[in-house]
Design a protein around this motif. Structure first.
Motif, PDB file in Angstrom:
ATOM      1  N   VAL A 184       0.060   6.607  12.379  1.00  0.00           N
ATOM      2  CA  VAL A 184       0.842   7.760  11.938  1.00  0.00           C
ATOM      3  C   VAL A 184      -0.032   9.004  11.987  1.00  0.00           C
ATOM      4  N   SER A 185       0.524  10.066  12.515  1.00  0.00           N
ATOM      5  CA  SER A 185      -0.165  11.349  12.569  1.00  0.00           C
ATOM      6  C   SER A 185       0.820  12.445  12.182  1.00  0.00           C
ATOM      7  N   ASN A 186       0.698  12.912  10.955  1.00  0.00           N
ATOM      8  CA  ASN A 186       1.503  14.039  10.460  1.00  0.00           C
ATOM      9  C   ASN A 186       2.999  13.780  10.544  1.00  0.00           C
ATOM     10  N   GLN A 187       3.411  12.541  10.310  1.00  0.00           N
ATOM     11  CA  GLN A 187       4.840  12.257  10.334  1.00  0.00           C
ATOM     12  C   GLN A 187       5.232  11.404   9.133  1.00  0.00           C
ATOM     13  N   GLY A 188       5.302  12.064   7.997  1.00  0.00           N
ATOM     14  CA  GLY A 188       5.777  11.425   6.777  1.00  0.00           C
ATOM     15  C   GLY A 188       4.708  10.689   6.001  1.00  0.00           C
ATOM     16  N   THR A 189       5.128  10.192   4.820  1.00  0.00           N
ATOM     17  CA  THR A 189       4.298   9.359   3.960  1.00  0.00           C
ATOM     18  C   THR A 189       5.024   8.039   3.778  1.00  0.00           C
ATOM     19  N   TRP A 190       4.241   6.935   3.754  1.00  0.00           N
ATOM     20  CA  TRP A 190       4.844   5.621   3.850  1.00  0.00           C
ATOM     21  C   TRP A 190       4.278   4.639   2.832  1.00  0.00           C
ATOM     22  N   THR A 191       5.133   3.756   2.384  1.00  0.00           N
ATOM     23  CA  THR A 191       4.702   2.544   1.693  1.00  0.00           C
ATOM     24  C   THR A 191       4.783   1.404   2.691  1.00  0.00           C
ATOM     25  N   VAL A 192       3.670   0.694   2.857  1.00  0.00           N
ATOM     26  CA  VAL A 192       3.603  -0.452   3.766  1.00  0.00           C
ATOM     27  C   VAL A 192       3.545  -1.711   2.919  1.00  0.00           C
ATOM     28  N   THR A 241       0.860  -1.182   0.000  1.00  0.00           N
ATOM     29  CA  THR A 241       0.000   0.000   0.000  1.00  0.00           C
ATOM     30  C   THR A 241       0.895   1.231   0.000  1.00  0.00           C
ATOM     31  N   THR A 242       0.685   2.113  -0.970  1.00  0.00           N
ATOM     32  CA  THR A 242       1.503   3.315  -1.080  1.00  0.00           C
ATOM     33  C   THR A 242       0.743   4.537  -0.561  1.00  0.00           C
ATOM     34  N   GLY A 243       1.482   5.600  -0.305  1.00  0.00           N
ATOM     35  CA  GLY A 243       0.876   6.877   0.070  1.00  0.00           C
ATOM     36  C   GLY A 243       0.186   6.878   1.412  1.00  0.00           C
ATOM     37  N   VAL A 244       0.659   6.096   2.367  1.00  0.00           N
ATOM     38  CA  VAL A 244       0.011   5.990   3.673  1.00  0.00           C
ATOM     39  C   VAL A 244       0.413   7.179   4.544  1.00  0.00           C
ATOM     40  N   THR A 245      -0.569   7.959   4.979  1.00  0.00           N
ATOM     41  CA  THR A 245      -0.324   9.126   5.836  1.00  0.00           C
ATOM     42  C   THR A 245      -1.182   9.112   7.093  1.00  0.00           C
ATOM     43  N   THR A 246      -2.063   8.122   7.217  1.00  0.00           N
ATOM     44  CA  THR A 246      -2.939   8.020   8.385  1.00  0.00           C
ATOM     45  C   THR A 246      -2.902   6.597   8.924  1.00  0.00           C
ATOM     46  N   ALA A 286      11.551  15.721   8.842  1.00  0.00           N
ATOM     47  CA  ALA A 286      12.741  15.792   9.689  1.00  0.00           C
ATOM     48  C   ALA A 286      12.511  16.577  10.968  1.00  0.00           C
ATOM     49  N   SER A 287      11.459  17.392  11.009  1.00  0.00           N
ATOM     50  CA  SER A 287      11.187  18.228  12.188  1.00  0.00           C
ATOM     51  C   SER A 287       9.739  18.059  12.611  1.00  0.00           C
ATOM     52  N   PRO A 288       9.412  16.952  13.288  1.00  0.00           N
ATOM     53  CA  PRO A 288       8.016  16.699  13.661  1.00  0.00           C
ATOM     54  C   PRO A 288       7.501  17.734  14.654  1.00  0.00           C
ATOM     55  N   ALA A 289       6.243  18.099  14.503  1.00  0.00           N
ATOM     56  CA  ALA A 289       5.580  18.966  15.474  1.00  0.00           C
ATOM     57  C   ALA A 289       5.377  18.197  16.770  1.00  0.00           C
ATOM     58  N   SER A 290       5.035  18.905  17.828  1.00  0.00           N
ATOM     59  CA  SER A 290       4.992  18.307  19.161  1.00  0.00           C
ATOM     60  C   SER A 290       4.059  17.106  19.260  1.00  0.00           C
ATOM     61  N   GLY A 291       2.934  17.130  18.553  1.00  0.00           N
ATOM     62  CA  GLY A 291       1.958  16.056  18.674  1.00  0.00           C
ATOM     63  C   GLY A 291       2.059  14.983  17.619  1.00  0.00           C
ATOM     64  N   ASP A 292       3.065  15.051  16.746  1.00  0.00           N
ATOM     65  CA  ASP A 292       3.208  14.060  15.684  1.00  0.00           C
ATOM     66  C   ASP A 292       3.680  12.717  16.262  1.00  0.00           C
ATOM     67  N   LEU A 293       3.312  11.638  15.564  1.00  0.00           N
ATOM     68  CA  LEU A 293       3.770  10.320  16.010  1.00  0.00           C
ATOM     69  C   LEU A 293       3.804   9.343  14.852  1.00  0.00           C
ATOM     70  N   LEU A 294       4.629   8.313  15.040  1.00  0.00           N
ATOM     71  CA  LEU A 294       4.752   7.225  14.079  1.00  0.00           C
ATOM     72  C   LEU A 294       5.083   5.962  14.854  1.00  0.00           C
ATOM     73  N   LEU A 295       4.233   4.948  14.731  1.00  0.00           N
ATOM     74  CA  LEU A 295       4.492   3.682  15.423  1.00  0.00           C
ATOM     75  C   LEU A 295       3.744   2.549  14.746  1.00  0.00           C
ATOM     76  N   CYS A 312       9.854   5.027   3.905  1.00  0.00           N
ATOM     77  CA  CYS A 312       9.510   6.453   3.918  1.00  0.00           C
ATOM     78  C   CYS A 312       9.594   7.012   2.504  1.00  0.00           C
ATOM     79  N   THR A 313       8.505   7.618   2.029  1.00  0.00           N
ATOM     80  CA  THR A 313       8.490   8.218   0.694  1.00  0.00           C
ATOM     81  C   THR A 313       8.383   9.740   0.735  1.00  0.00           C
TER      82      THR A 313
END
Length: 323
Positions: A43-51, A25-30, A76-85, A71-72
């Motif tokens: 993921v919340s506002n931290q990059g775009t991903w291919t899974v 799956t490409t273009g994953v941002t949520t 590099a500078s996530p905002a305070s509430g951004d996350l990726l896991l 990572c697509t």
């Protein structure tokens, strides 16, 4: 004397062999479930991903597939509430053997193989969703682009009984990046009430370059105190058993409605789920082309009724009741 392992692996699809939703799956941002069943990217506002479900796996283990993030678009500078896991969740009734919240509470060991081009410190969190409690362990990826086995021990928790039901009670969360809201405190390495600032302290930012990737496979959870020398080998299941366990949460229904109208009234196919679902699922259309439908008034087609054992449907659909 070592603890006895469970007859059935606690982790479903830990070898990433089942991927009902497809292999990429490409273009994953949520946040959502993609490719390998039971594994969720958050993921919340931290990059775009291919899974992807990848055929890259550690040699000599019997494992042949992995769950991979690429990572697509970088952040590099996530905002305070951004996350990726990446997360894996358990129903409460499946982890009662931990006896969490009692004087007999047990320790938990998790093992997995991980690979990334980005070396450094990562955090794995064990989250008690029922009682808003958590504990975290840091691990290190030492060699770039090399499969490494990690074995992490989490202490027993005598506070917070897990619900004995089909709800989400316990989760493992592999942190891959975050803003300061999740990393400005001191890493919480003992069970306590969840404090967001202590959850991902010291974790790398996997989203800081489009060169970055991260893969995982061979995920297993054992009840008791194990280490790298004593942890049992990964417990494989045959593919049919693995698939059926996955289908409790998600089932791709590939039977199409084919036939003539023969007059007025609703025509449908009655489908019995292969296994009863965790809960009444959301049943959605997977194939929107409706090429097998004869009439132009195809919007009249729909799902007439559904429950945790069966549904009336037309064309291709999916039944989703993930945790």
């Amino acid at each position: 004397t070592l603890p006895e392992r469970t007859e059935t692996p606690l982790v479903i699809n830990g070898d990433m062999q089942i991927a009902q939703r497809g292999t990429s799956t490409t273009g994953v941002t949520t946040s959502g479930y993609h490719t390998a069943d039971r594994m969720q990217i958050s993921v919340s506002n931290q990059g775009t991903w291919t899974v992807a479900q990848s055929t890259d796996a550690p040699d000599g283990t019997g494992l042949s597939t992995s769950y991979r993030l690429d990572c697509t678009t970088a952040d590099a500078s996530p905002a305070s509430g951004d996350l990726l896991l990446v997360t894996y969740g358990f129903e409460g009734q499946d982890v009662q053997l931990l006896e969490k919240g009692t004087s007999a509470a047990k320790k938990v060991t998790i093992a997995f193989y991980v690979k990334s081009n980005k070396t450094g410190t990562y955090v794995l969190e064990l989250d008690d969703n029922d009682n808003a409690r958590n504990i975290n362990q840091a691990y290190t990826i030492s060699s770039a682009n090399t499969w490494e086995k990690k074995v992490l021990l989490f202490d027993a928790d005598t506070t917070g009984v897990l619900g004995n039901d089909n709800g989400l009670s316990l989760r493992f969360l592999w942190w891959l990046g975050s803003g300061s809201d999740f990393s400005s405190g001191s890493l919480q390495t003992s069970w306590a009430s969840t404090d967001n600032t202590k959850r991902a302290v010291g974790n790398v930012n996997l989203a800081d370059s489009t060169d970055n990737d991260w893969s995982i496979t061979g995920v297993q959870v054992e009840v008791g105190d194990f280490n790298a020398d004593t942890i049992p080998d990964f417990q494989f299941e045959d593919v049919s058993t693995n698939l059926r366990r996955c289908q409790r949460y998600f089932e791709k229904i590939t039977v199409d409605y084919v036939g003539s109208s023969g007059g007025s009234g609703t025509k449908c196919v009655f489908w019995s789920y292969k296994v009863p679902k965790r809960a009444v699922p959301t049943v959605t259309e997977a194939n929107t082309t409706k090429t097998a439908v004869r009439h132009t008034s195809v919007d009249a087609y729909g799902i007439n009724r559904d429950g945790d054992n069966s549904a009336d449907l037309g064309l291709n659909t999916t039944a989703d009741c993930e945790l």
